[in-house]
Scaffold this motif. Structure first.
Motif, PDB file in Angstrom:
ATOM      1  N   UNK A   1       0.859  -1.187   0.000  1.00 17.03           N
ATOM      2  CA  UNK A   1       0.000   0.000   0.000  1.00 17.03           C
ATOM      3  C   UNK A   1       0.892   1.231   0.000  1.00 17.03           C
ATOM      4  N   UNK A   2       0.343   2.320  -0.475  1.00 17.01           N
ATOM      5  CA  UNK A   2       1.036   3.597  -0.472  1.00 17.01           C
ATOM      6  C   UNK A   2       0.375   4.495   0.581  1.00 17.01           C
ATOM      7  N   UNK A   3       1.173   5.029   1.483  1.00 19.00           N
ATOM      8  CA  UNK A   3       0.675   5.906   2.541  1.00 19.00           C
ATOM      9  C   UNK A   3       1.220   7.310   2.315  1.00 19.00           C
ATOM     10  N   UNK A   4       0.335   8.288   2.352  1.00 19.81           N
ATOM     11  CA  UNK A   4       0.739   9.676   2.150  1.00 19.81           C
ATOM     12  C   UNK A   4       1.291  10.238   3.451  1.00 19.81           C
ATOM     13  N   UNK A   5       2.514  10.750   3.397  1.00 20.65           N
ATOM     14  CA  UNK A   5       3.169  11.323   4.573  1.00 20.65           C
ATOM     15  C   UNK A   5       3.695  12.703   4.209  1.00 20.65           C
ATOM     16  N   UNK A   6       2.984  13.722   4.606  1.00 29.12           N
ATOM     17  CA  UNK A   6       3.411  15.105   4.362  1.00 29.12           C
ATOM     18  C   UNK A   6       3.783  15.344   2.895  1.00 29.12           C
TER      19      UNK A   6
ATOM     20  N   UNK B   1       2.519  -4.821  10.432  1.00 26.40           N
ATOM     21  CA  UNK B   1       3.450  -3.778   9.993  1.00 26.40           C
ATOM     22  C   UNK B   1       2.745  -2.442   9.756  1.00 26.40           C
ATOM     23  N   UNK B   2       1.593  -2.473   9.117  1.00 24.76           N
ATOM     24  CA  UNK B   2       0.906  -1.212   8.832  1.00 24.76           C
ATOM     25  C   UNK B   2       0.585  -0.454  10.118  1.00 24.76           C
ATOM     26  N   UNK B   3       0.193  -1.159  11.175  1.00 27.44           N
ATOM     27  CA  UNK B   3      -0.115  -0.492  12.445  1.00 27.44           C
ATOM     28  C   UNK B   3       1.132   0.138  13.067  1.00 27.44           C
ATOM     29  N   UNK B   4       2.289  -0.503  12.849  1.00 26.61           N
ATOM     30  CA  UNK B   4       3.540   0.076  13.339  1.00 26.61           C
ATOM     31  C   UNK B   4       3.820   1.395  12.620  1.00 26.61           C
ATOM     32  N   UNK B   5       3.677   1.395  11.301  1.00 28.20           N
ATOM     33  CA  UNK B   5       3.882   2.631  10.541  1.00 28.20           C
ATOM     34  C   UNK B   5       2.895   3.697  10.997  1.00 28.20           C
ATOM     35  N   UNK B   6       1.641   3.322  11.161  1.00 27.94           N
ATOM     36  CA  UNK B   6       0.612   4.283  11.581  1.00 27.94           C
ATOM     37  C   UNK B   6       0.865   4.800  12.991  1.00 27.94           C
TER      38      UNK B   6
ATOM     39  N   UNK C   1       9.385   5.276   6.167  1.00 28.60           N
ATOM     40  CA  UNK C   1      10.195   4.409   5.305  1.00 28.60           C
ATOM     41  C   UNK C   1      11.002   3.425   6.144  1.00 28.60           C
ATOM     42  N   UNK C   2      11.610   3.907   7.235  1.00 28.80           N
ATOM     43  CA  UNK C   2      12.407   3.028   8.095  1.00 28.80           C
ATOM     44  C   UNK C   2      11.517   1.999   8.787  1.00 28.80           C
ATOM     45  N   UNK C   3      10.318   2.398   9.186  1.00 28.60           N
ATOM     46  CA  UNK C   3       9.392   1.456   9.814  1.00 28.60           C
ATOM     47  C   UNK C   3       9.005   0.348   8.843  1.00 28.60           C
ATOM     48  N   UNK C   4       8.869   0.683   7.562  1.00 27.31           N
ATOM     49  CA  UNK C   4       8.567  -0.336   6.570  1.00 27.31           C
ATOM     50  C   UNK C   4       9.690  -1.356   6.461  1.00 27.31           C
TER      51      UNK C   4
ATOM     52  N   UNK D   1       4.454   0.717   1.715  1.00 27.26           N
ATOM     53  CA  UNK D   1       4.494  -0.241   2.818  1.00 27.26           C
ATOM     54  C   UNK D   1       4.226  -1.619   2.232  1.00 27.26           C
ATOM     55  N   UNK D   2       5.254  -2.433   2.185  1.00 25.84           N
ATOM     56  CA  UNK D   2       5.122  -3.783   1.634  1.00 25.84           C
ATOM     57  C   UNK D   2       4.582  -4.732   2.706  1.00 25.84           C
ATOM     58  N   UNK D   3       3.851  -5.737   2.274  1.00 24.25           N
ATOM     59  CA  UNK D   3       3.293  -6.728   3.201  1.00 24.25           C
ATOM     60  C   UNK D   3       2.678  -6.062   4.429  1.00 24.25           C
TER      61      UNK D   3
END
Length: 346
Positions: free
Chosen positions: A5-10, A31-36, A119-122, A16-18
């Motif tokens: 998925x692609x997440x918009x950040x500023x 993983x997505x919840x970690x990024x969020x 990006x690092x969280x991904x 965000x893969x997998x």
């Protein structure tokens, strides 16, 4: 696996893969919840990392029972420290050139915007380890970091008691500190300082502070590098101010079963909170309510001179010089023998 998925950040699109990959499976955190999570505490995590060379602690397989972190002597772990910018990093990922104690240089990730954190969280980064310097001057720390590390037989409450006594001493010297939980049993204190002194001088200043605390609380505090001499006391880890030694940043996630985070707190709160109050699941709501309690770290800068005067008094009046560096460091001028007392021949 779910598609990326692609997440918009500023204004930037971060891939965000997998996204459904379990990172804390028992808690249902992927993983997505970690990024969020990092985006939810964005101003805080970026305030802790902005313009600082930062080591990434990467857990690409998530946190699970038996998972371990690779070490200098064992590279077979499930997680690892990334000290150099990964190949293929996006062009918005800036770097800072640092020099290790060995003299070897490296280009480390230097976050300048929140998209870098996402990006690092991904990549599986849970814990960010920023240097106590700005990339504009990587040889002169602008933070003195006090790591109050509970030893066996002590706990978080013991570290809190030492933290309050440390603040009392600091204030008597015209200094102050910003506290946070370590995300484990310890307490971290951040003292913003003027970037006028070297790592060697900053480390000696921290040693002087630790020795003063040991004199104040001899039954509760130790400055001994050797575990066999520490006893059931709080160890003030003075070597955290050695070059290339770092601690988990504010808002970093720790690889614990409950996904605890390192949480800034007020001094009024410190005596009543517990590390388990702060996790990936609870911190976003708290941050929305109280904001970044460490924002003031970037707004002050104290002089190290009061602590350096204590260094001089320790040497003059008590004959106390330097203390041992970690084993991987080159022998430093004025350093005592780096030998465990029980194994020393003399």
């Amino acid at each position: 696996m779910a598609p990326a998925v692609e997440i918009e950040v500023d204004g930037r699109s971060v891939r965000v893969s997998n996204p459904d990959k379990p990172y804390f499976a028992e808690l249902g955190i992927a993983k997505r919840q970690v990024v969020e999570y990092f985006l939810a505490v964005g101003p805080g995590i970026l305030g802790a990392l902005r313009d600082r060379p930062t080591t990434l602690e990467r857990w690409p397989g998530g946190v699970f029972e038996g998972a371990k972190l690779s070490t200098r002597g064992d590279h077979t772990g499930d997680a690892f420290y990334q000290k150099r910018v990964p190949k293929g990093a996006p062009d918005y990922v800036e770097t800072a050139r640092i020099t290790f104690p060995s003299g070897r240089p490296a280009d480390e990730v230097c976050p300048t915007e929140l998209a870098v954190v996402a990006w690092a969280a991904n990549l599986g980064t849970l814990t960010f380890h920023p240097w106590p310097v700005s990339r504009g001057d990587v040889d002169h720390p602008d933070q003195l970091r006090v790591d109050l590390d509970p030893q066996p037989g002590t706990d978080f409450d013991d570290a809190v008691a030492v933290a309050f006594e440390t603040r009392d001493l600091l204030q008597s010297l015209g200094l102050d500190a910003f506290p946070k939980t370590s995300g484990g049993r310890g307490v971290h204190l951040y003292i913003p300082v003027e970037p006028r002194w070297t790592f060697v001088e900053a480390r000696r200043a921290l040693i002087a502070l630790a020795r003063a605390m040991e004199r104040r609380m001899p039954e509760q505090v130790t400055v001994s590098w050797w575990k066999e001499e520490r006893g059931s006391r709080i160890f003030v880890d003075y070597n955290q101010m050695a070059r290339d030694r770092t601690i988990a940043s504010a808002y970093s996630i720790r690889p614990t079963a409950r996904a605890l985070v390192s949480a800034p707190v007020t001094w009024d709160e410190l005596g009543s909170v517990h590390p388990e109050d702060f996790s990936v699941l609870t911190m976003p709501a708290r941050f929305a309510e109280v904001g970044d309690l460490h924002a003031g770290v970037a707004e002050r800068a104290y002089s190290l001179e009061p602590l350096l005067e204590m260094v001089e008094r320790d040497e003059r009046d008590h004959g106390l010089g330097d203390l041992p560096y970690p084993p991987e460091y080159p022998k430093m001028a004025g350093e005592p023998k780096r030998v465990q007392p029980s194994k020393a021949r003399d």
